[in-house]
Design a protein around this motif. Structure first.
Motif, PDB file in Angstrom:
ATOM      1  N   GLY A   9     -11.984  31.399   0.857  1.00  0.00           N
ATOM      2  CA  GLY A   9     -12.510  32.752   0.796  1.00  0.00           C
ATOM      3  C   GLY A   9     -12.614  33.402   2.156  1.00  0.00           C
ATOM      4  N   ALA A  10     -13.833  33.714   2.586  1.00  0.00           N
ATOM      5  CA  ALA A  10     -14.108  34.323   3.887  1.00  0.00           C
ATOM      6  C   ALA A  10     -13.730  35.792   3.911  1.00  0.00           C
ATOM      7  N   ASP A  11     -14.695  36.664   3.604  1.00  0.00           N
ATOM      8  CA  ASP A  11     -14.426  38.091   3.521  1.00  0.00           C
ATOM      9  C   ASP A  11     -15.029  38.904   4.662  1.00  0.00           C
ATOM     10  N   ASP A  12     -15.546  38.243   5.702  1.00  0.00           N
ATOM     11  CA  ASP A  12     -16.092  38.992   6.833  1.00  0.00           C
ATOM     12  C   ASP A  12     -15.012  39.848   7.463  1.00  0.00           C
ATOM     13  N   HIS A  18     -15.644  36.984  12.043  1.00  0.00           N
ATOM     14  CA  HIS A  18     -14.606  35.960  12.058  1.00  0.00           C
ATOM     15  C   HIS A  18     -14.991  34.803  12.967  1.00  0.00           C
ATOM     16  N   ALA A  19     -15.518  35.097  14.127  1.00  0.00           N
ATOM     17  CA  ALA A  19     -15.927  34.031  15.051  1.00  0.00           C
ATOM     18  C   ALA A  19     -17.007  33.167  14.415  1.00  0.00           C
ATOM     19  N   ALA A  20     -17.962  33.821  13.757  1.00  0.00           N
ATOM     20  CA  ALA A  20     -19.027  33.073  13.097  1.00  0.00           C
ATOM     21  C   ALA A  20     -18.474  32.234  11.950  1.00  0.00           C
ATOM     22  N   ASP A  23     -17.207  28.999  13.168  1.00  0.00           N
ATOM     23  CA  ASP A  23     -18.342  28.107  13.412  1.00  0.00           C
ATOM     24  C   ASP A  23     -18.806  27.470  12.110  1.00  0.00           C
ATOM     25  N   ASP A  24     -18.877  28.280  11.043  1.00  0.00           N
ATOM     26  CA  ASP A  24     -19.276  27.759   9.733  1.00  0.00           C
ATOM     27  C   ASP A  24     -18.313  26.672   9.263  1.00  0.00           C
ATOM     28  N   ILE A  25     -17.021  26.924   9.403  1.00  0.00           N
ATOM     29  CA  ILE A  25     -16.020  25.960   8.942  1.00  0.00           C
ATOM     30  C   ILE A  25     -16.167  24.639   9.682  1.00  0.00           C
ATOM     31  N   LEU A  26     -16.332  24.705  10.988  1.00  0.00           N
ATOM     32  CA  LEU A  26     -16.502  23.480  11.776  1.00  0.00           C
ATOM     33  C   LEU A  26     -17.766  22.735  11.358  1.00  0.00           C
ATOM     34  N   THR A  27     -18.853  23.479  11.156  1.00  0.00           N
ATOM     35  CA  THR A  27     -20.116  22.849  10.766  1.00  0.00           C
ATOM     36  C   THR A  27     -20.013  22.195   9.395  1.00  0.00           C
ATOM     37  N   GLY A 330     -24.020  31.522   1.823  1.00  0.00           N
ATOM     38  CA  GLY A 330     -24.285  31.306   3.230  1.00  0.00           C
ATOM     39  C   GLY A 330     -24.093  29.861   3.645  1.00  0.00           C
ATOM     40  N   ARG A 331     -24.001  29.647   4.957  1.00  0.00           N
ATOM     41  CA  ARG A 331     -23.748  28.307   5.466  1.00  0.00           C
ATOM     42  C   ARG A 331     -24.809  27.311   4.989  1.00  0.00           C
ATOM     43  N   ASP A 332     -26.075  27.677   5.072  1.00  0.00           N
ATOM     44  CA  ASP A 332     -27.142  26.753   4.698  1.00  0.00           C
ATOM     45  C   ASP A 332     -27.078  26.404   3.219  1.00  0.00           C
ATOM     46  N   GLU A 333     -26.727  27.383   2.381  1.00  0.00           N
ATOM     47  CA  GLU A 333     -26.600  27.111   0.952  1.00  0.00           C
ATOM     48  C   GLU A 333     -25.434  26.171   0.679  1.00  0.00           C
TER      49      GLU A 333
END
Length: 348
Positions: A9-12, A18-20, A23-27, A330-333
Motif C-alpha cells: 500500500g502506502a498512500d502518503d 515517503h521518508a517516514a 522508516d516504517d518499512i524498516l521498523t 499506523g506503524r504501532d497498530e
C-alpha cells in the motif's frame, strides 16, 4: 504453514510522508525478523497513488538485507517485461550476496498501461515476454552466458556479474486470479503468488488443484523444487477482539480499496469499466468488499478468528500466507498486530 509480511500500500503523498514510510518499512521488517516470520515481500509499482514508495523491490531489499538477519527478502512482484533479464539477474545477485542467500522473486506480467511508459514496446506481448524470460533468468542466475545485441548492433555473449550467493533463484509467478496463469506457473515449475481477494473458496481450491497437477506433470527445471509453494496474500490485522479489528481496520481498508478502484479505472487496458462509478457507488462497493473480507479470505479479527482462517487456508492447500499489513494502519497498530499473530502462530 509459513507466515510472511507483505507491503503493497502506502498512500502518503508528501515527500516527508515517503521518508517516514521507509522508516516504517524498516521498523516493521526488523520486527518481523525478530518474531520469526518467513519473508518480507515488497512490490514494484509505478506512477500511482497506491504503492508510491515501491518503484524497485531490489533496491529496497538491499536496504532490508543490511537491516535484518534471517528473514527472506522477496519481490512480490517484479514486472519482468519492464526489465532486461540481465539487469534483473545482476541486481538480485547483489541482494543475494548482501543477505547471504535470502532472496526470492515473484515474476509478474504487468497490467497497468501507464507502467509501460518504461517499456512501451513490451506492453502488448507482456505475458509472453514474462514467461519466456523466466527460463532465461534461471540460466543467467546459474552463470550461463547468453547472446544479446550490443551497442554496435552485434551479437555478443555475456554472463551477469556479480555471481549470486545462492545456486538457484527461488521463483514465484504472480497471478491476479486467471486459471491460465496458475497453469502456466505449474508448467514452468515456479512457485505461485496469489490472493484470496476476488474469488470464492471453491474457486481458489480448484485453481490450487490445477496448479498442483500441472506442476507434477511438468518436466524438471533448473533450481525448481520437487513441489511448488502456494503463497496467498491476505489483508491482515489481528486485534484483541473481532469488534476491535473491525473498528480499527474498517476505515483504512475501505480507503485503500477506493484508491485501488481509482487506479484500475485509470488503466487504459481495462477499458474504463470502473471509471463511471459515482462516490456513492464506490462507498457501496468498498463496504461490500470489507464485509466479504470479514467473512472469508482475510486475517482481520481476534486471534481465535484468525486461527480458524489460517486452518482453513492450510486445508485449502496454501503453504504460506503473505500478510498484507500496510493498507492504512499506523506503524504501532501494525506492530501490535504482528506480535499477536506471532503469538497465535506459536500456539498452533
Amino acid at each position: 504453514m509459513d507466515l510472511s509480511v507483505m507491503f503493497f500500500g502506502a498512500d502518503d503523498a508528501s515527500a516527508a510522508g515517503h521518508a517516514a514510510k521507509y522508516d516504517d518499512i524498516l521498523t516493521i521488517a526488523r520486527a518481523a525478523d525478530r518474531l520469526g516470520f518467513t519473508a518480507v515481500w515488497t512490490p514494484e509499482r509505478h506512477f500511482q497513488q497506491v504503492g508510491q514508495v515501491f518503484p524497485n523491490p531490489a533496491l529496497l531489499s538491499a536496504a532490508l538485507a543490511t537491516a535484518t538477519e534471517r528473514i527472506h527478502l522477496r519481490a512480490g512482484s517484479l514486472v519482468l517485461p519492464l526489465h532486461h533479464p540481465l539487469r534483473v539477474a545482476e541486481d538480485w545477485a547483489v541482494v543475494d550476496n548482501l543477505s547471504r542467500g535470502r532472496v526470492g522473486v515473484s515474476v509478474a506480467t504487468g497490467w497497468h498501461s501507464k507502467d509501460f511508459v518504461l517499456a512501451p514496446d513490451a506492453y502488448e506481448d507482456r505475458r509472453e515476454r514474462a514467461f519466456r524470460d523466466v527460463a532465461l533468468l534461471r540460466r543467467l542466475w546459474a552463470g550461463e552466458a547468453a547472446e544479446f545485441t550490443d551497442g554496435k548492433g552485434e551479437r555478443v555473449s555475456v554472463a551477469p556479474q556479480p555471481r549470486p550467493y545462492s545456486a538457484a533463484l527461488p521463483l514465484w509467478t504472480t497471478t491476479s486470479g486467471s486459471p491460465q496463469t496458475w497453469e502456466a506457473a505449474g508448467r514452468m515449475r515456479t512457485n505461485i503468488l496469489g490472493a484470496t481477494i476476488g474469488q470464492t473458496r471453491e474457486e481458489l481450491a480448484g485453481k490450487i488443484g490445477r496448479y498442483r497437477d500441472t506442476y507434477a506433470a511438468a518436466p524438471g527445471q533448473p533450481g525448481a523444487p520437487p513441489t511448488g509453494t502456494v503463497t496467498l496474500m491476505a489483508h491482515t490485522y489481528v486485534a484483541g477482539s473481532d469488534e476491535e479489528a473491525r473498528e480499527r481496520a474498517g476505515g483504512p481498508l475501505k480507503a485503500y480499496l477506493r484508491s485501488y478502484v481509482r487506479q484500475t479505472a485509470a488503466d487504459k487496458g481495462a477499458g474504463g469499466r470502473a471509471a463511471a462509478l459515482s462516490e456513492e457507488q464506490l462507498d457501496t462497493l468498498t463496504g461490500f468488499a470489507f464485509q466479504r473480507y470479514l467473512t472469508w479470505g482475510s486475517l482481520i479479527g481476534s486471534p481465535e478468528t484468525c486461527r480458524k482462517s489460517l486452518a482453513d487456508l492450510a486445508e485449502l492447500g496454501c503453504d504460506e500466507v503473505a500478510c498484507f499489513v500496510d493498507f492504512g494502519l499506523g506503524r504501532d497498530e501494525v506492530l501490535a498486530g504482528l506480535e499477536r499473530l506471532a503469538d497465535l502462530r506459536g500456539s498452533m
